[in-house]
Design a protein around this motif. Structure first.
Motif, PDB file in Angstrom:
ATOM      1  N   TYR A   1       6.052  -7.251 -11.318  1.00 28.49           N
ATOM      2  CA  TYR A   1       4.597  -7.189 -11.200  1.00 28.49           C
ATOM      3  C   TYR A   1       4.185  -6.143 -10.168  1.00 28.49           C
ATOM      4  O   TYR A   1       3.323  -5.296 -10.402  1.00 28.49           O
ATOM      5  N   PHE A   2       4.846  -6.212  -9.032  1.00 27.41           N
ATOM      6  CA  PHE A   2       4.553  -5.325  -7.916  1.00 27.41           C
ATOM      7  C   PHE A   2       4.713  -3.858  -8.313  1.00 27.41           C
ATOM      8  O   PHE A   2       3.828  -3.024  -8.116  1.00 27.41           O
TER       9      PHE A   2
ATOM     10  N   GLU B   1      -1.857   4.122 -18.315  1.00 25.43           N
ATOM     11  CA  GLU B   1      -1.020   3.072 -17.739  1.00 25.43           C
ATOM     12  C   GLU B   1       0.117   2.755 -18.700  1.00 25.43           C
ATOM     13  O   GLU B   1      -0.019   2.911 -19.906  1.00 25.43           O
TER      14      GLU B   1
ATOM     15  N   LYS C   1      -2.589   6.322 -12.825  1.00 24.75           N
ATOM     16  CA  LYS C   1      -4.035   6.460 -12.973  1.00 24.75           C
ATOM     17  C   LYS C   1      -4.549   7.598 -12.089  1.00 24.75           C
ATOM     18  O   LYS C   1      -5.365   8.416 -12.509  1.00 24.75           O
TER      19      LYS C   1
ATOM     20  N   GLU D   1      -2.119   4.210   0.629  1.00 20.86           N
ATOM     21  CA  GLU D   1      -1.984   4.182  -0.832  1.00 20.86           C
ATOM     22  C   GLU D   1      -2.290   5.540  -1.452  1.00 20.86           C
ATOM     23  O   GLU D   1      -1.716   5.905  -2.480  1.00 20.86           O
TER      24      GLU D   1
ATOM     25  N   ALA E   1       0.758   7.623  -1.103  1.00 24.56           N
ATOM     26  CA  ALA E   1       1.735   7.240  -2.127  1.00 24.56           C
ATOM     27  C   ALA E   1       1.350   7.823  -3.481  1.00 24.56           C
ATOM     28  O   ALA E   1       2.196   8.342  -4.209  1.00 24.56           O
ATOM     29  N   ARG E   2       0.067   7.756  -3.794  1.00 30.18           N
ATOM     30  CA  ARG E   2      -0.371   8.254  -5.098  1.00 30.18           C
ATOM     31  C   ARG E   2      -0.246   9.774  -5.171  1.00 30.18           C
ATOM     32  O   ARG E   2      -0.072  10.345  -6.244  1.00 30.18           O
TER      33      ARG E   2
ATOM     34  N   GLU F   1       2.185  -2.623 -10.963  1.00 31.46           N
ATOM     35  CA  GLU F   1       0.889  -2.348 -10.339  1.00 31.46           C
ATOM     36  C   GLU F   1       0.933  -1.007  -9.624  1.00 31.46           C
ATOM     37  O   GLU F   1       0.011  -0.192  -9.717  1.00 31.46           O
ATOM     38  N   ALA F   2       2.010  -0.790  -8.883  1.00 33.52           N
ATOM     39  CA  ALA F   2       2.152   0.443  -8.103  1.00 33.52           C
ATOM     40  C   ALA F   2       2.229   1.657  -9.033  1.00 33.52           C
ATOM     41  O   ALA F   2       1.498   2.639  -8.851  1.00 33.52           O
TER      42      ALA F   2
ATOM     43  N   GLN G   1      12.931   1.690  -6.500  1.00 30.47           N
ATOM     44  CA  GLN G   1      11.473   1.885  -6.499  1.00 30.47           C
ATOM     45  C   GLN G   1      11.137   3.371  -6.472  1.00 30.47           C
ATOM     46  O   GLN G   1      10.233   3.831  -7.172  1.00 30.47           O
TER      47      GLN G   1
ATOM     48  N   ALA H   1      -1.071   2.367 -10.678  1.00 30.47           N
ATOM     49  CA  ALA H   1      -2.045   2.938  -9.732  1.00 30.47           C
ATOM     50  C   ALA H   1      -1.767   4.442  -9.554  1.00 30.47           C
ATOM     51  O   ALA H   1      -2.677   5.262  -9.514  1.00 30.47           O
ATOM     52  N   ILE H   2      -0.482   4.766  -9.466  1.00 24.49           N
ATOM     53  CA  ILE H   2      -0.096   6.169  -9.277  1.00 24.49           C
ATOM     54  C   ILE H   2      -0.396   6.972 -10.541  1.00 24.49           C
ATOM     55  O   ILE H   2      -0.957   8.078 -10.484  1.00 24.49           O
TER      56      ILE H   2
ATOM     57  N   LEU I   1       8.885   5.473  -9.132  1.00 16.33           N
ATOM     58  CA  LEU I   1       7.586   6.054  -8.766  1.00 16.33           C
ATOM     59  C   LEU I   1       7.620   7.584  -8.735  1.00 16.33           C
ATOM     60  O   LEU I   1       6.581   8.229  -8.639  1.00 16.33           O
TER      61      LEU I   1
ATOM     62  N   ARG J   1       0.831  -1.212   0.000  1.00 11.44           N
ATOM     63  CA  ARG J   1       0.000   0.000   0.000  1.00 11.44           C
ATOM     64  C   ARG J   1       0.862   1.257   0.000  1.00 11.44           C
ATOM     65  O   ARG J   1       0.503   2.260  -0.607  1.00 11.44           O
ATOM     66  N   SER J   2       2.008   1.180   0.676  1.00 14.52           N
ATOM     67  CA  SER J   2       2.872   2.361   0.745  1.00 14.52           C
ATOM     68  C   SER J   2       3.437   2.716  -0.624  1.00 14.52           C
ATOM     69  O   SER J   2       4.050   3.762  -0.787  1.00 14.52           O
ATOM     70  N   ARG J   3       3.227   1.819  -1.596  1.00 12.94           N
ATOM     71  CA  ARG J   3       3.692   2.097  -2.955  1.00 12.94           C
ATOM     72  C   ARG J   3       2.542   2.516  -3.875  1.00 12.94           C
ATOM     73  O   ARG J   3       2.722   2.636  -5.085  1.00 12.94           O
ATOM     74  N   GLY J   4       1.346   2.645  -3.292  1.00 13.32           N
ATOM     75  CA  GLY J   4       0.218   3.141  -4.092  1.00 13.32           C
ATOM     76  C   GLY J   4      -0.808   2.081  -4.448  1.00 13.32           C
ATOM     77  O   GLY J   4      -1.813   2.368  -5.089  1.00 13.32           O
ATOM     78  N   ILE J   5      -0.551   0.834  -4.027  1.00 16.35           N
ATOM     79  CA  ILE J   5      -1.473  -0.257  -4.352  1.00 16.35           C
ATOM     80  C   ILE J   5      -2.613  -0.261  -3.327  1.00 16.35           C
ATOM     81  O   ILE J   5      -2.373  -0.152  -2.128  1.00 16.35           O
TER      82      ILE J   5
END
Lengths: 429, 256
Positions: free
Chosen positions: B97-98, B114, B108, B73, B76-77, B101-102, B158, B105-106, B162, A382-386
């Motif tokens: 993958y992780f 995407e 978006k 989240e 983060a976004r 996705e992250a 990361q 999400a950001i 991001l 979640r801390s990465r935006g998920i």
């Protein structure tokens, strides 16, 4: 007890119908059926008073409150072909039976319906068919032996390495309610067999698979059970292994109201290996029970078990893993692990290792875990935006997919990874 | 960008932060130093939104909005990134993958399209290369089996993927050898820009030789007891945290 009497007379009627239908069967098979019927009537459908069925209630199979031939109000899921290119796909027990791949599917690998197997390999069949799965103390195996309509027989000749997996598909038609499979892997042979069970509606399927691995043979067996949400699925897989053989069996259980699988192997020679692995997922209203048993009768054998379960809603899971190490089975190396992920507060698991060790120079380890998703991992995602939901899905997928890593048949593994991904971790869009 | 006012935080009824005030403007780098147990990591965790902390008083405003009201989240976004002191291993989930996705999400959230798998991979290669990371790492499970240094490097990777507005580095230097430290510092320095701010939490002055801060704050027993420029860190290194105790009783100067 009039109700019980009525039940017995129904069983007898059905048994007589079976005997009439299968009247061309050889005498030895008829005798096995009759003995099985006797045992089934004596033992009856197991109740929760039976220690082995303490957590799994099969009373619906006899109390008459639920009709097990209810017409389907849903369409059975499409049979996955796992993109097993080129391999024979055999629809067994469909009505009318469609069994096109009978005979030699590649040099040294044959797939038969029982009648054809009895014509071509009468001695081999008489030796193994109904002789591997126990009927004396196993009511459900006895019931299958009494009532089965047809069987799929897969034979790998000595020294043959099958290039493609054999895929047996069982729908939910009446002929597939007591499916039966015999796999005989000859000396030094190697064979992969996939059984897939799919269905729609309310039915009881009671499946028996027998596997015979001769000296130095290798059998990789997969059972994918994608039953209807209203179905009862009971089954016994019994393997018997000669020296230096390897049997791997992977149970994928994705559907069914009540599922009970017994998975057993006997290691009759030294140097054997077996792996009994599985993945079960169950949601609201589902009950899934795996009982494994490994009989280490001889020295220098390894066994490996990893069963993982994901339980949501008010699902109930049961795992019971027995390991017997006989007095002669020195240098046994047995590892057992059962890991469960509970996604809701109402989900429940009963897990129990059962080790009986009579030898003194062995290594046996077992472990069981029941847990919820790791909060630290979820926070990290979640801390990465998920999102919280997506984090839960990803972690659930990861937990389950780890078990699939044991599947050596790549297209099959990829199919179930995709299935899990669709169920637990859809891409957000 | 970030305004912390009189922040009081308790864990299990014990007060850890006892009135933090801090203003972080875009383009600046703040270092927060302090002895073990002074509340540095608590501050980082609270800002990132980790559970288990009770905020008993004070406010945190981020980009003009109440940060403490946001889910992790959403923070983060909105551009907040925490480089973890102890990055979490996530077996079964590949970094590829992780992170995709992250990132999506950001993106978006920001109203951007995407990234396709191909574009993502290109970006990931581009950003991992200066950090000296093996591209195969993307295919491995998140942090699983990584050495301490690899984990910290992965955090910075990361962060570079991001592209946050505010980077919080929680003891990213701990346990790193000098070469790894330089790589990590170069990674952070490459991200410095007038729109972006960093809060660097560290126990050791050494990191600040490589990531040169605009401001240094000293946190003792849940309070910022001293603020200054980078020379404060040097002095601290020379004289030790004990020196700071002399100030502990005084009201702290607020960093700007």
């Amino acid at each position: 007890m009039p109700a019980a009497t009525e039940q017995v007379s129904r069983y007898l009627q059905r048994f007589n119908a079976t005997l009439t239908r299968e009247e061309g069967e050889p005498a030895w098979l008829r005798e096995r059926r009759e003995r099985a019927m006797e045992r089934f009537l004596t033992l009856g459908i197991p109740t929760t008073r039976d220690e082995e069925y303490k957590y799994t209630d099969l009373s619906a199979l006899v109390d008459g409150k639920r009709r097990f031939d209810a017409p389907a109000d849903s369409v059975a899921p499409a049979v996955p072909d796992y993109a097993l290119t080129g391999g024979p796909r055999t629809e067994a027990g469909a009505a009318p039976p469609a069994f096109e791949a009978s005979g030699t599917v590649e040099p040294g690998v044959r797939v038969f319906r029982l009648a054809e197997a009895l014509r071509q390999e009468p001695d081999l069949i008489a030796q193994h068919f109904g002789a591997i799965a126990p009927i004396e103390d196993h009511a459900l195996s006895a019931a299958n032996t009494a009532f089965f309509e047809d069987a799929a027989v897969v034979v790998a000749d000595p020294g043959v390495t099958a290039s493609q997996p054999v895929h047996l598909v069982f729908g939910s038609g009446s002929a597939a309610r007591n499916p039966r499979v015999l796999v005989v892997a000859g000396r030094n042979s190697a064979l992969q067999v996939v059984e897939t069970y799919v269905g729609a509606g309310t039915y009881w399927r009671n499946a028996v698979t027998e596997i015979r691995a001769e000296e130095n043979a290798r059998v990789d067996h997969y059972r994918a059970s994608i039953e209807s949400p209203d179905a009862y699925h009971t089954g016994l897989l019994q393997a018997t292994q000669e020296r230096d053989s390897h049997v791997g069996t992977f149970s994928l259980s994705f559907g069914g109201a009540v599922v009970r699988n017994d998975i057993r192997t006997r290691l009759n020679g030294s140097g054997c290996e077996c792996s009994l692995d599985g993945l079960y997922t169950a949601g609201q209203g589902q009950h899934v029970d795996h009982h494994t048993a490994i009989d280490h009768a001889m020295p220098h054998c390894n066994s490996h078990q990893l069963y993982k379960g994901v339980l949501d809603g008010n699902a109930k899971g049961v795992f019971n893993g027995k390991i017997f190490v006989r007095r002669d089975a020195q240098k046994t190396d047995a590892v057992q692990s059962n890991k469960n992920l509970l996604l809701s507060d109402e989900a429940e698991v009963n897990t129990k290792p059962q080790l009986e060790i009579d030898a003194n120079d062995v290594r046996c380890t077992h472990g069981a875990t029941i847990g919820q998703l790791d909060a630290t991992s979820a926070f990290y995602l979640r801390s990465r935006g998920i999102s919280a939901d997506q984090a839960r899905n990803i972690l659930t997928y990861a937990f389950a997919a780890d078990a699939l890593a044991r599947i050596r048949l790549e297209p099959l593994r990829e199919y179930f990874e995709a299935l899990l991904l669709a169920r637990f971790a859809p891409q957000e869009d | 960008m970030l305004e912390i006012r009189n922040l009081h935080v308790s864990v299990d009824g014990q007060e850890i932060l006892r009135g933090i005030d801090l203003d972080v403007r875009a383009g600046s780098v703040h270092a927060i130093m302090g002895p073990n147990g002074s509340g540095k990591s608590t501050l980082a965790s609270v800002l990132a939104g980790r559970d288990g902390y009770e905020i008993t008083a004070g406010t945190v405003t981020y980009g003009g909005r109440d940060l403490l009201e946001m889910d992790p989240e959403i923070r983060a976004r909105e551009g907040l990134f925490l480089a973890f002191q102890y990055p979490v291993e996530v077996p079964g989930v590949t970094t590829m993958y992780f992170l995709r996705e992250a990132l999506n999400a950001i993106r978006k959230h920001r109203g951007q399209d995407e990234l396709s798998a191909g574009d993502f991979l290109r970006l990931a290669r581009e950003r991992s290369q200066p950090l000296g990371m093996d591209p195969d790492m993307l295919k491995r499970a998140v942090n699983e089996g990584f050495s301490g240094g690899e984990k910290k490097r992965s955090e910075i990777f990361q962060m570079s993927m991001l592209e946050p507005s505010l980077g919080l580095l929680d003891e990213t230097d701990s346990g790193l050898d000098i070469d790894a430290l330089k790589i990590v510092a170069d990674g952070v320095n490459a991200l410095r820009s007038p729109e972006r701010a960093f809060v660097v939490i560290t126990h050791y002055q050494r990191l600040l030789d490589y990531i040169v801060p605009d401001y240094v704050h000293v946190l003792v027993a849940g309070r910022i007891v001293r603020s200054g420029d980078k020379f404060l860190a040097l002095e601290l290194e020379k004289r030790g945290f004990g020196w700071i105790d002399e100030f502990a009783g005084q009201e702290a100067a607020v960093g700007v």
